[in-house]
Scaffold this motif. Structure first.
Motif, short mmCIF file in Angstrom:
data_model
loop_
_atom_site.label_atom_id
_atom_site.label_comp_id
_atom_site.label_asym_id
_atom_site.label_seq_id
_atom_site.Cartn_x
_atom_site.Cartn_y
_atom_site.Cartn_z
N GLN A 129 0.83 -1.21 0.00
CA GLN A 129 0.00 0.00 0.00
C GLN A 129 0.87 1.26 0.00
OE1 GLN A 129 -0.16 -2.59 2.05
NE2 GLN A 129 -2.24 -3.40 2.02
N TYR A 130 1.94 1.24 0.81
CA TYR A 130 2.84 2.40 0.86
C TYR A 130 3.52 2.58 -0.49
CZ TYR A 130 6.36 5.71 2.43
OH TYR A 130 7.14 6.83 2.56
N LYS A 131 4.03 1.48 -1.04
CA LYS A 131 4.67 1.55 -2.36
C LYS A 131 3.69 2.09 -3.40
CE LYS A 131 6.32 -1.45 -6.01
NZ LYS A 131 6.70 -2.81 -6.38
N GLN A 132 2.43 1.65 -3.33
CA GLN A 132 1.42 2.11 -4.29
C GLN A 132 1.23 3.62 -4.19
OE1 GLN A 132 -2.45 0.23 -3.98
NE2 GLN A 132 -3.27 1.41 -5.68
N VAL A 133 1.17 4.16 -2.98
CA VAL A 133 0.99 5.60 -2.79
C VAL A 133 2.20 6.36 -3.36
CG1 VAL A 133 0.85 7.43 -1.04
CG2 VAL A 133 -0.60 5.42 -0.85
N VAL A 134 3.41 5.86 -3.11
CA VAL A 134 4.62 6.49 -3.65
C VAL A 134 4.59 6.48 -5.18
CG1 VAL A 134 7.14 6.34 -3.82
CG2 VAL A 134 6.02 5.98 -1.61
N CYS A 135 4.26 5.34 -5.76
CA CYS A 135 4.21 5.23 -7.23
C CYS A 135 3.10 6.09 -7.83
CB CYS A 135 4.06 3.77 -7.65
SG CYS A 135 5.53 2.76 -7.34
N LEU A 136 1.93 6.11 -7.19
CA LEU A 136 0.83 6.96 -7.67
C LEU A 136 1.24 8.43 -7.66
CD1 LEU A 136 -2.27 5.37 -5.87
CD2 LEU A 136 -1.93 5.52 -8.35
#
Length: 173
Positions: A129-136
């Protein structure tokens, strides 16, 4: 490009605060200024204490001095009224992060920005989830494709429960 005269300050984000909706949860005055590159630093993920539980259920982003490396991010301009809320979000009062002044390269020249560096760093992979927020956030703000690919290649800890992402999704357009 400095906004300090009108009660605002420049903030360089490289982790979850790349995503506007994440940053504005606690800092509604945040406005996009520019993308930029911080030279001689690298991006890492970890915890400020070995066995600390956090709202992201895994490692979070920090920068570490590394000659020849670079970290891309977003320069936000925020009202000085949000300085306390930003410090609180970054856990400055708990000793998690320390504020740091850095010179960030933009296409309009160097910009002096506030950013944050983790204290007592212990490497730990981020949650998906954290990685997804960074990538988004990297995608949302048009960071270089090569850098986005590097972010997407980061290994996660495979956590699959609730996270702050659940609070961000409803406010994303």
């Amino acid at each position: 490009m400095s906004d300090t005269a009108n009660g605002r300050f420049m903030y360089f984000a490289f982790g979850s605060n790349l995503l506007k909706e994440r940053l504005q949860l606690a800092n509604p005055s945040a406005r996009f200024c520019s993308t930029g590159r911080l030279k001689d630093y690298e991006l890492n993920f970890g915890l400020w204490e070995k066995h600390v539980d956090n709202t992201w259920h895994g490692g979070v982003a920090t920068i570490e001095s590394c000659p020849g490396a670079e970290v891309w991010g977003v320069i936000w301009t925020l009202s000085k009224d949000n300085l306390c809320s930003l410090d609180k979000q970054e856990g400055v009062n708990l000793g998690m992060y320390s504020p740091l002044e850095v010179l960030v390269e933009t296409d309009k020249g160097l910009v002096l920005c506030r950013t944050y560096q983790m204290n007592n760093f212990h490497a730990c992979p981020p949650s998906p989830q954290y990685k997804q927020v960074v990538c988004l956030g990297a995608e949302q703000n048009g960071l270089p494709v090569d850098y986005l690919k590097r972010l997407e290649a980061i290994q996660t800890n495979n956590y699959c429960g609730p996270s702050i992402l659940d609070q961000i999704k409803p406010v994303m357009k």
